[in-house]
Design a protein around this motif. Sequence first.
Motif, short mmCIF file in Angstrom:
data_model
loop_
_atom_site.label_atom_id
_atom_site.label_comp_id
_atom_site.label_asym_id
_atom_site.label_seq_id
_atom_site.Cartn_x
_atom_site.Cartn_y
_atom_site.Cartn_z
N GLU A 196 -1.74 9.28 -0.94
CA GLU A 196 -2.78 8.72 -0.11
C GLU A 196 -2.68 7.20 -0.12
OE1 GLU A 196 -6.41 10.20 -1.68
OE2 GLU A 196 -5.91 12.31 -1.32
N PRO A 197 -3.25 6.52 0.90
CA PRO A 197 -3.15 5.05 0.94
C PRO A 197 -3.73 4.36 -0.30
CG PRO A 197 -3.88 5.93 3.06
CD PRO A 197 -3.88 7.08 2.10
N LEU B 200 0.28 4.65 -8.24
CA LEU B 200 1.20 5.76 -8.40
C LEU B 200 2.48 5.54 -7.58
CD1 LEU B 200 1.97 8.53 -9.44
CD2 LEU B 200 0.58 9.55 -7.63
N SER B 201 2.32 4.99 -6.38
CA SER B 201 3.48 4.70 -5.55
C SER B 201 4.44 3.72 -6.23
CB SER B 201 3.02 4.15 -4.19
OG SER B 201 4.14 3.79 -3.40
#
Length: 577
Positions: A50-51, A56-57
Amino acid sequence: MAIVEEGKEFEMCVVFGGRGFIGKPLVDRLLRLGNWIVRIADSFPTIQLEPSESLLSHALSSGRASYFHVDVRHKSNIITAIDGASVVFYMDARDSYGHDFYISYTIVVQGAKNIIAACQECKVKRLLYNSSADVVLNSWQDINGGDESLPYSSKFVNMVTDLKAQAEALVLVANDADGLLTCALRPSYAFGPGDNYLSSLLVGVAKSGWGKFIIGLGDNMTDFTYVENVAYAHICADKALNSRGSHVCGKAFFITNLKPMKFKDFVSLVFQRLGYQRSIIKIPDMVTQYVTLIIKWTVSRMSNWSTENVPVFDIIELALCHRKFNCSAAQKYIGYSPVVSLEEGVAVTAKSSQLTRESSFSSYSDTDEESKVHKLLGGGKVAEILLWRDEQRTFTCFLLLVFIHYWFFLSGRSFLSSLSQLLLMIAVALWGYSILPPTIYGISVPRISWSFFEISEVDMRNCFYNVAYMWNRVSHLAKLLAQGEDWHIFLKAAIPLYVLKLVISDCLTFALGVALALAFTSFLIYEQYEDEIDSTANVIFSILKVAFTLLMRRLPLPQALLYSDSEIGSSRLNIKQ
């Protein structure tokens, strides 16, 4: 297993169900600590971020986090994910399975067996299982300050809780086998962003219209737990488990927000934050309990349906029973304390939730959008008065209309005598007002200008236009009735005229009084319960429509229509000849 990178020591952990309700905040908190390499294991083929998951990204791109597609029903998949890890968090997500017993058993119980065996084979040091406080609940039984000494339930509230109790027992029994240390946490009614159980149940009740009712006294105390606190409790339990404390290894702990709340207060807080109507009407608890038991008994007798398919029963039982747990053991032995308050948790849940109401109750939401009844009343002064937007003005108009009703219909005088006396009183009052001095004890008396009594030419023209239009409509309707060509028009005219005749001849005074009372109450009530009234009206309208259609089929066709059909038939015959 400890990993050293760039002079900093990291420990590897695996979070099963890491994309679930509790798994997501646990992964986020582990990454924020900065000393973990996190493996996320879930049943989704690929990870969809999610954005808001920028942390986490970044961790996935830097190698501090990785994703594994794992089916806990297959041990080989589990071994691939946990190889080299020192800690395993098993977040058994409730929404990962349905109501099928076999599927639920293979995921919850067999999945726990596979994870335990894989941890022992891969020499994992610690295993923490996210259980539920429901494992000690007996259906319709109160718990007031229950602690970890409570035995497992003898009558579980549902099938899933029964299976979770079995999985928890397996995890605790596996403690200290082949060097594996285990622990289980029992959060009480966890809620938060992404909650597809508790919040969904409450919203489902609110949408059905039953959210306005308070079952029983509504003073039963219940422990609710915000999801961030559950995630934090797992990290605290892992630290305590690492110290090999005898009070932690192989034990289960209740986790709460340490702030029991009345169930009705929690529901009202959630409804208010999500934009739904607060509960206002009380229903006796004994009546609700007996009706629920009868419905459950009836449902259980159906061949293809069980009470598992009726989640509202969980809310009813929760609303009638005390569910308060003692969290002192978690505070003492694993060092747990809430990091997010209950009120803040509800606010964050409502802000990030997709469950907020799409069409809000006008008097309970913050939106400025006009309600349906406000538009129906024209959206002007009449609507503002009848919907009690200004209580003082509305009450003044109501008293004025009550006085007029009494003056013309309840005083015992004829209509003409009442009208003449009223006009005389108005004339005397205006004359007395006109002779008042410009100031009285220093207070100026405003004058009424002549324009106040004038009627503009435009208003008079519109008035006559409306009268002429109504006259033409009535004349056209009378012509159609005289020709007898349309039964629809005849019934539409005859039935209201007959009802009007009955009202005028027998109970005009009473009918006007009732109409006056309804005008100042019915519109307000309709605005509050718009959805429920509309759905009921649609059902009644559909029934009446069918009945009217059957009636019209039994009525004879108009003579003019029969005559026209015979003419068309003869003309076609002549053409063929």
